[in-house]
Design an enzyme around this catalytic site. Structure first.
Site, mmCIF file in Angstrom:
data_model
loop_
_atom_site.group_PDB
_atom_site.id
_atom_site.type_symbol
_atom_site.label_atom_id
_atom_site.label_comp_id
_atom_site.label_asym_id
_atom_site.label_seq_id
_atom_site.Cartn_x
_atom_site.Cartn_y
_atom_site.Cartn_z
ATOM 1 C CD GLN A 1 18.160 -22.642 5.582
ATOM 2 O OE1 GLN A 1 18.369 -22.791 4.391
ATOM 3 N NE2 GLN A 1 16.937 -22.804 6.091
ATOM 4 C CD GLU B 1 11.977 -25.212 5.088
ATOM 5 O OE1 GLU B 1 13.190 -25.347 5.340
ATOM 6 O OE2 GLU B 1 11.535 -24.867 3.973
ATOM 7 C CG ASP C 1 16.284 -34.704 4.522
ATOM 8 O OD1 ASP C 1 16.069 -35.724 3.846
ATOM 9 O OD2 ASP C 1 17.080 -33.805 4.180
ATOM 10 C CB ALA C 2 11.972 -33.087 1.415
ATOM 11 C CG ASP D 1 10.012 -22.938 -3.780
ATOM 12 O OD1 ASP D 1 10.950 -22.699 -4.562
ATOM 13 O OD2 ASP D 1 9.441 -22.054 -3.103
#
Length: 515
Positions: A246, A323, A357-358, A375
């Site tokens: 990102q 995260e 990666d969650a 979140d």
């Protein structure tokens, strides 16, 4: 007379390889840029690839009359491709920042690049036959075998080498320079004896000019990017970083309250404003911690602000934060203004940070967890939509303690009601009972959350009797937050979001584009 036919043929096939690699990089660069600037990666990918593949067919047909002058035409095509492809990312970024135009300009650029790529193959095939006559089927097989191999290498080099080393703007310029050098090498070495001296000199001069333009743009690329990026943000940029996942931007200015307003943006979307972020994070955190809270799981939240609220409870024994982007937690732990805002939460010995990666991490995670805070950024593409899916929440139920409470940030029930209620429906589809609620965060507007549990009845929206003092949230505010006005209650026909049917992407796209 072409010198050393075997060597010349090898060099020409190497040219095919390099051209294919460059062409695929241009395609991937346009896809990645659209994903960063516009979102909806599936649509961006489909649009870029379909336009370019169609344009390649047009380019192949357009190149047929040029085969009699294949060498010069190929050099010209490579020169144009070097300019258009090399400057494509820079041009589109500047247009997006200064003029507010992207999709229309991207379609034009993709068509031109695709047409030039399509023109390469007929010209290269003609030149290959001039070196050594070959049966048509065998020549086509050799040509496309090398072409596909080049595409493979280009596709791998883009994410593994070009983006990490040069970034998007400079990476495209570097590839443009390769295109220019390839065109020059073919004319000045392989076919030098078939080309008049004046033509060689003209082409050499042209290629030198193209390389100079690309080199100049490369030298000023960072300044151009910084200037263009600043046009996208109201406040002065304090920090900007593009990671493999990102674009992270932090701005700071004086706020209407008289203090400093620190803002975090991910891919252009506001994540928090320091003026009112406590409203968001108190509403996200404390309802989930109203029950048992010995072991707490945070998915997302790399800025550390939710951690700050969790760690105010002395009976919290362990917090695991997952995260994906290490740059985000590095920012929360190492960037002074943000570290002060989250009260150095990452330094607490109870915190364990996992970079993964969650979705993948959750498949093998071992619970149980007493409270879970989710979140994530809003679901605007497939990468984030899977984190709001029924499958994701179903995996989550496997690691929950029997009386665990889960809170999901769910977007705005006012600006994006279909997206909000789709998240709530997805939690219910996964077998969880839900209590939707919403609060006012001035920098966001009306913002929603969903409290969920494995109980048969919806979980009570409450604060713990020993909850620490809060600036915004109170029992009265929390009680009122579960009331939705008639125009924002659950609409009929809202579908849960799944991996195979990521309806939330369409909901989000249709709603946010008008706000």
């Amino acid at each position: 007379m072409i010198p050393r036919p075997r060597l010349a043929r090898f060099l020409l096939l190497l040219t095919v390889f390099l051209c294919a690699a460059c062409g695929l990089v241009y395609e991937l660069a346009l896809v990645a840029l659209g994903g960063y600037l516009i979102g909806n990666t599936v649509f961006q990918t489909s649009l870029v690839l379909s336009v370019m593949v169609f344009a390649m067919g047009v380019g192949s047909l357009a190149a047929k009359p040029l085969r009699s002058r294949a060498v010069g035409a190929f050099a010209l095509v490579e020169g144009l491709l070097a300019l258009v492809g090399g400057f494509s990312v820079l041009l589109l970024y500047v247009l997006f920042a200064w003029v507010g135009i992207y999709t229309e300009a991207m379609v034009v650029v993709a068509f031109v690049v695709g047409m030039l790529i399509g023109a390469e193959i007929p010209l290269l095939m003609t030149m290959l036959q001039r070196i050594k006559r070959q049966e048509a089927g065998g020549a086509v097989a050799d040509m496309f075998a090398v072409d596909y191999l080049g595409a493979l290498v280009g596709g791998l080099c883009f994410p593994l080498m070009l983006l990490p080393t040069f970034g998007q703007l400079k990476g495209a310029l570097v590839v443009g320079a390769v295109n220019a050098a390839v065109g020059m090498a073919v004319v000045l070495w392989i076919f030098r004896r078939q080309t008049r001296r004046f033509v060689r000199a003209s082409l050499l001069t042209t290629m030198a000019v193209i390389l100079a333009l690309l080199g100049g743009a490369y030298a000023f690329a960072e300044d151009i990017e910084v200037t263009a990026r600043q046009r996208l943000y109201r406040d002065p940029i304090l920090l900007a970083e593009r990671t493999p996942y990102q674009e992270i931007v932090v701005t700071r200015s004086f706020a209407f309250t008289g203090g400093r307003d620190l803002r975090l943006f991910l891919n252009g979307d506001l994540q928090f404003s320091s003026v009112d972020e406590y409203r968001y994070h108190e509403a996200l955190t404390h309802p989930a911690l109203a029950g048992t809270r010995g072991r707490v799981l945070v998915l997302g939240g790399g800025d550390g602000l939710a951690l700050r609220e969790i760690l105010r409870y002395p009976d919290v024994e362990e917090v695991t934060l997952v995260e994906m982007d290490p740059a985000m937690t590095d920012l929360g732990n190492g960037f002074g203004p943000l570290r002060d805002l989250n009260e150095r939460s990452f330094e607490d010995e109870r915190v364990n940070v996992v970079h993964d990666d969650a979705f993948n991490w959750l498949r093998d995670a071992r619970g149980p967890w007493d409270a879970v805070l989710i979140d994530f950024p809003d679901p605007e593409d497939t990468a984030t939509a899977k984190l709001y899916s029924v499958e994701f929440y179903s995996m989550l139920t496997r690691v929950l303690a029997p009386d665990a409470r889960v809170v999901v940030q769910s977007g705005s029930p006012f600006f994006a009601p279909n997206s909000y209620w789709s998240i709530e429906a997805s939690l219910r589809e996964a077998g969880l009972s839900t209590t939707p609620y919403h609060v006012d965060v001035p920098s966001f507007g009306n913002w929603g959350f969903v409290l969920a549990a494995q109980s048969s009845d919806p979980p009570d929206l409450a604060l713990s009797p020993d909850a620490p003092p809060q600036r915004y949230l109170s029992r009265e505010v929390l009680a009122a937050s579960s009331v939705f006005p008639p125009d924002r209650q659950r609409p009929p026909g809202i579908r849960p979001n799944t991996l195979m049917e990521p309806v939330i992407i369409e909901y989000s796209k249709d709603e946010w584009q008008y706000n």
